[in-house]
Enzyme design. Structure first.
Site, PDB file in Angstrom:
ATOM      1  N   LYS A  92     -25.129 126.970  30.248  1.00 37.93           N
ATOM      2  CA  LYS A  92     -25.890 125.889  29.612  1.00 37.93           C
ATOM      3  C   LYS A  92     -27.228 126.405  29.075  1.00 37.93           C
ATOM      4  CE  LYS A  92     -27.706 121.387  31.066  1.00 37.93           C
ATOM      5  NZ  LYS A  92     -27.788 120.555  32.287  1.00 37.93           N
ATOM      6  N   LYS A 363     -29.776 116.937  31.155  1.00 39.76           N
ATOM      7  CA  LYS A 363     -28.458 116.669  31.721  1.00 39.76           C
ATOM      8  C   LYS A 363     -27.511 116.049  30.684  1.00 39.76           C
ATOM      9  CE  LYS A 363     -29.994 118.045  35.680  1.00 39.76           C
ATOM     10  NZ  LYS A 363     -29.763 119.456  36.021  1.00 39.76           N
TER      11      LYS A 363
END
Length: 467
Positions: A92, A363
């Site tokens: 990520k 997120k």
């Protein structure tokens, strides 16, 4: 197959995969807890809310103390996440955030700027997973002078077998054998840093402290002031907290265990369903845990050595499907622990309330939109900081913006200006043209069920725009 045979099979599977003995010992400890029916729940009647922790704004540390403490500090980033919730299948932290720079690029910039300002060595070490190591090291190799002599740029998180709910035996999934494995949660950092030799390497190189945070939190920049406070406190371990708002109901919180007065961490998965109203009440539990931690490395080594690498963190029992994308696939338990739960292992552990600018997690694509926008600026220390008094609220239709690929397709020319926005809510499938500006509270409606477009140079000012 009996449960005892299930444990033996899991241990053998880990050995054959080259997992360290320390990690197998920790897994064995939690297997026993799982087998005994442990759920990891922390009941409200057993804790008191933490209501008056220290605050960074009240701390006085001399420049010399701050500089000395930072010179003995290492920066460790949790970098094992794949961003699967946003449709990613690689680290990520490689996602572009600002001007084509990824989380990792920006973190390197923060470390290098702190080195220049302080003269400290400030080693950067990643805890990678078996899925993020190669790509992340390739990204770091673009930055010259990053390595500190004698210290690694990474150590690897361990892996463990997923266990079938029915029988606690290792799951088998021939369609994709990688899905038979899971990381043991970020609480594994303690086992991994010890077994990899990284903890000893840091101590041997003269480092006494570590500042640990998630790689998707660009607010957790190296801080000489917090390093000085931590060194001054003499505490073995400290956690950074932020004041909760109505938007922070999901985050874990610290509490005081009634039985012995010890600080502990309670997460969502450790809260009984019928007690969630206590957990989500931002007035009852007024601070949330940021997952920014400070360790005294000498005291960490002593605790790990004394306990044979098993810190005994509270179990988090996560029930999932072996293939998360296939709800018909067998149900499994993933045995996990939380890094922040180690606060209960260290007598004298403490916490400090910091500014909200040290907590900027990404997120979902809602947060990604914000960080890519002009509502944030890149400060001199490499941190992303709010350019406005209050961050606008963003709510993008998850049917069309959930994955990074879908998100980027709908913002082909970059994200709109948000510095004058209060909130942006998008229903349906909208693609944004060039130079779009959002002012005030804007809602894009989906009345026709068709793809819609915001034209180039549009100023969306208050109210509703119907598609």
């Amino acid at each position: 197959m009996t449960n005892a045979a299930g444990l033996v099979a899991a241990q053998q599977k880990m050995k054959e995969a080259g997992v360290s003995q320390a990690a197998i010992d920790v897994f064995t400890h939690y297997y026993g807890e799982l087998e005994a029916g442990a759920t990891g729940l922390i009941l409200e009647e057993t804790i008191e809310p933490l209501t008056a922790p220290a605050r960074l704004e009240d701390v006085t540390v001399s420049e010399e103390e701050a500089r000395e403490a930072l010179a003995k500090t290492a920066i460790i980033k949790l970098n094992g996440g794949l961003g699967t919730s946003m449709g990613m299948d690689r680290a990520k932290s490689l996602l572009p955030v600002r001007d084509g720079k990824s989380f990792l690029d920006l973190i390197v910039g923060q470390v290098q700027k702190a080195r220049e300002a302080s003269g400290a060595d400030l080693p950067l070490v990643l805890m990678n997973s078996f899925r993020t190591s190669d790509d992340s090291l390739a990204e770091l190799s673009k930055h010259e002078g990053l390595e500190v002599d004698g210290l690694p740029l990474e150590f690897l998180q361990n892996k463990e077998p997923k266990l079938l709910v029915d029988g606690l035996t290792p799951a088998e999934w021939p369609q994709d054998p990688e899905l038979e494995w899971c990381p043991p949660g970020h609480g594994d950092i303690y086992t991994a840093i010890l077994a990899s030799g990284t903890l000893d390497a840091l101590l041997d190189a003269g480092f006494r402290y570590a500042c640990v945070s998630n790689s998707d939190n660009l607010g957790a920049v190296p801080s000489a002031q917090i390093a000085g406070w931590f060194a001054q406190s003499g505490a073995p371990y400290a956690a950074e907290l932020c004041t909760r708002t109505a938007m922070d109901r999901k985050g874990g919180h610290l509490a005081v265990r009634k039985a012995d007065g010890q600080l502990i961490l309670r997460d969502t998965a450790q809260t009984a369903e019928d007690e969630m109203h206590f957990f989500t009440d931002e007035f009852h539990h007024p601070f949330f845990h940021t997952n920014n931690l400070w360790w005294d490395l000498e005291k960490l080594k002593a605790a790990l050595t004394e306990r044979g690498a098993v810190l005994g963190l509270p179990l988090i029992r996560n029930k999932k499907n072996v293939d998360p994308t296939d709800k018909e696939s067998p149900e499994v338990f993933q045995i996990e622990t939380a890094m922040g739960a180690a606060i209960e292992v260290f007598e004298g552990a403490t916490a400090i309330v910091v500014g909200r600018d040290r907590f900027l997690p990404v997120k979902t694509t809602n947060e990604l939109l914000l960080l890519r926008s002009d509502a944030y600026t890149l400060a001199d220390d490499g941190a992303l900081r709010l350019a406005v008094k209050k961050a606008p609220m963003i709510d993008l239709d998850s049917d069309f913006y959930k994955t990074v690929e879908d998100f980027d397709r709908r913002f082909p020319y970059g994200v709109p200006s948000l510095k004058e926005a209060s909130s942006l809510t998008v229903y349906g499938d909208w693609t944004f043209g060039k130079n779009v500006t959002v002012i005030g509270t804007v809602v894009l409606e989906d009345d026709n069920g068709e793809p819609n477009r915001v034209p180039d140079n549009t100023v969306l000012e208050g109210g509703f725009l119907e598609g």
